[in-house]
Design a protein around this motif. Structure first.
Motif, mmCIF file in Angstrom:
data_model
loop_
_atom_site.group_PDB
_atom_site.id
_atom_site.type_symbol
_atom_site.label_atom_id
_atom_site.label_comp_id
_atom_site.label_asym_id
_atom_site.label_seq_id
_atom_site.Cartn_x
_atom_site.Cartn_y
_atom_site.Cartn_z
ATOM 1 N N GLY A 277 0.798 -1.228 0.000
ATOM 2 C CA GLY A 277 0.000 0.000 0.000
ATOM 3 C C GLY A 277 0.826 1.270 0.000
ATOM 4 O O GLY A 277 0.306 2.351 -0.262
ATOM 5 N N THR A 278 2.132 1.154 0.290
ATOM 6 C CA THR A 278 2.971 2.339 0.361
ATOM 7 C C THR A 278 2.932 3.110 -0.954
ATOM 8 O O THR A 278 3.102 2.544 -2.018
ATOM 9 N N GLY A 279 2.721 4.413 -0.851
ATOM 10 C CA GLY A 279 2.705 5.248 -2.042
ATOM 11 C C GLY A 279 1.348 5.345 -2.698
ATOM 12 O O GLY A 279 1.148 6.156 -3.607
ATOM 13 N N ASN A 280 0.385 4.544 -2.257
ATOM 14 C CA ASN A 280 -0.959 4.597 -2.818
ATOM 15 C C ASN A 280 -1.806 5.504 -1.930
ATOM 16 O O ASN A 280 -2.350 5.075 -0.917
ATOM 17 N N PHE A 281 -1.933 6.762 -2.302
ATOM 18 C CA PHE A 281 -2.605 7.738 -1.453
ATOM 19 C C PHE A 281 -4.124 7.611 -1.485
ATOM 20 O O PHE A 281 -4.812 8.343 -0.788
ATOM 21 N N SER A 282 -4.641 6.684 -2.275
ATOM 22 C CA SER A 282 -6.093 6.501 -2.330
ATOM 23 C C SER A 282 -6.563 5.397 -1.392
ATOM 24 O O SER A 282 -7.761 5.146 -1.292
ATOM 25 N N ARG A 283 -5.609 4.743 -0.688
ATOM 26 C CA ARG A 283 -5.969 3.614 0.173
ATOM 27 C C ARG A 283 -5.531 3.865 1.612
ATOM 28 O O ARG A 283 -4.454 4.413 1.867
ATOM 29 N N LEU A 284 -6.371 3.436 2.539
ATOM 30 C CA LEU A 284 -5.998 3.432 3.949
ATOM 31 C C LEU A 284 -4.907 2.384 4.143
ATOM 32 O O LEU A 284 -5.054 1.243 3.713
ATOM 33 N N HIS A 285 -3.780 2.755 4.762
ATOM 34 C CA HIS A 285 -2.734 1.762 5.008
ATOM 35 C C HIS A 285 -1.808 2.227 6.130
ATOM 36 O O HIS A 285 -1.743 3.418 6.448
ATOM 37 N N LEU A 286 -1.129 1.255 6.724
ATOM 38 C CA LEU A 286 -0.183 1.556 7.802
ATOM 39 C C LEU A 286 1.040 2.270 7.257
ATOM 40 O O LEU A 286 1.539 1.966 6.170
ATOM 41 N N LEU A 287 1.526 3.204 8.047
ATOM 42 C CA LEU A 287 2.786 3.885 7.773
ATOM 43 C C LEU A 287 3.801 3.453 8.824
ATOM 44 O O LEU A 287 3.446 2.835 9.836
ATOM 45 N N ALA A 288 5.056 3.793 8.619
ATOM 46 C CA ALA A 288 6.018 3.637 9.704
ATOM 47 C C ALA A 288 5.509 4.442 10.897
ATOM 48 O O ALA A 288 4.972 5.542 10.721
ATOM 49 N N PRO A 289 5.641 3.940 12.122
ATOM 50 C CA PRO A 289 5.053 4.619 13.282
ATOM 51 C C PRO A 289 5.758 5.904 13.698
ATOM 52 O O PRO A 289 5.273 6.606 14.589
#
Length: 383
Positions: free
Chosen positions: A78-90
């Motif tokens: 999901g990283t880089g997909n700004f249209s989807r809810l996803h986890l980031l580094a904390p």
């Protein structure tokens, strides 16, 4: 697909919210991710600056966003997909620092890389010679001690001294910058290898979350992706070996220190590693903090102080015991990654960090930096 059991403890992280086109600080409550972002806590940095961030996170009013299972499914690649809810580094505004050569066994492998000049075909022969001289004599040495100084003198006499042994058992730890602020990727994302590398491996590590005063507020998991051939050619290539697009993975969550978890749990922690290749290859490894040559708080003290300040705090990779020598393809060439490898780093108290190996040039480019974050928070009335 799972990131671990989070039924006990205080876990906080960051999630990308497509509805606001920006990140949110979240706390895990009863299997759900709850947004606690506010003017008081616009960033993870601000939460960690609190005297008791665990108490603040538990008491904060929040908006329930999604279940953990749902965000894990959405976070794969999901990283880089700004249209989807996803986890980031904390982490967000914290500097991302790392300590190297903090375990005797992996320190020997760094020496081998150097003596082999980054050539995996020479590593086995060099390993035999170095091991015959050093053996396990470094395992119980305390870095910077009088005993370590005697070992250093003996190794110099044997002609096997190395810059890696210097930082491994000498008084000064190796501390370097692993990634720019906001460049780390989180759970489910691709991790990147520079395309010039042909000999590389994951490095499963515990990562400390440290505030601007040098107080450790919690811990998480990290993959300090390592290019053995690049650094082996020259230690001056450390930046090229360590800092590339998507080359630092952190997550899934920061477990804050509270009544259930402390620095002593970090000192006793065991980490498991599993690599699953698309070719059917499976490698398992294990690292334990019990064998680290320097105490975690010593590493923190060598990173921050009168000599160096971090007004937004920092994340600190503490090194790894893991150094794979098993052959993957040709005999004597040891292990190296192949694109598509799935890497799982796990710990019973911190969960599991799962990432897929790609070339850095094939991972989503890093585009959301500090300017973008500040503009986004400002537009949301959080600054």
């Amino acid at each position: 697909m799972t990131a671990g059991d989070f039924s006990r403890g205080t876990f906080v992280g960051r999630i990308w919210r497509p509805d606001v086109q920006g990140p949110a600080v979240v706390v895990l409550r009863d299997g759900k991710l709850c947004d606690i972002t506010s003017r008081d806590i616009p960033t993870m940095r601000d939460l960690l600056e609190k005297d008791d961030p665990a108490a603040v996170a538990r008491a904060a009013s929040c908006e329930s966003l999604t279940t953990l299972d749902a965000v894990l499914e959405a976070s794969v690649e999901g990283t880089g997909n700004f249209s989807r809810l996803h986890l980031l580094a904390p982490c967000d505004l914290q500097a991302v620092k790392a300590c190297g050569v903090t375990f005797a066994r992996s320190m020997i492998e760094r020496v081998i890389e150097e003596k082999a000049a980054g050539d995996p075909t020479r590593a086995e022969k060099v390993r035999g010679r170095v091991t015959a001289i050093i053996g396990d004599s470094l395992r119980d040495l305390k870095a910077g001690s009088e005993a370590a100084a005697k070992v250093k003198a003996a190794l110099i006499e044997e002609g096997i001294w190395s810059q890696y042994l210097e930082v491994g058992i000498g008084p000064d730890a190796e501390v370097f910058t692993k990634a720019p602020v906001l460049a780390a990727v989180g759970w489910g994302a691709s991790v990147g290898l520079h395309p010039i590398s042909k000999w590389n491996n994951p490095e499963p590590e515990i990562v400390l979350a440290v505030d601007s005063a040098g107080r450790v507020k919690g811990a998480t998991l990290g993959n300090d992706v390592n290019l053995r051939d690049v650094e082996g050619r020259s230690a001056l290539l450390l930046g090229k070996a360590k800092d590339n697009n998507a080359s630092a993975a952190i997550g899934p969550f920061i477990r804050l220190f509270d009544e259930t978890y402390s620095i002593d749990d970090v000192r006793r922690a065991d980490l498991d590693l599993r690599i699953e290749g698309e070719d059917g290859f499976v490698l398992k490894g294990r690292s334990t903090m019990r064998e680290i040559s320097r105490d975690p708080l010593d590493l923190v003290a060598q990173t921050i102080g009168r000599h160096h300040q971090y007004p937004d705090g920092f994340m600190l990779f503490m090194g790894t015991l893991f150094a794979p020598v098993e052959d993957r393809d040709a005999s004597g060439q040891g292990f190296t990654h192949k694109t598509g490898d799935r890497v799982t780093i796990s710990n019973a108290e911190l969960g599991a960090l799962v990432n897929t190996v790609r070339l850095s040039t094939e991972c989503p480019p890093w585009t959301f930096g500090m300017a973008a974050l500040m503009r986004n928070l400002s537009s949301r009335g959080l600054l």
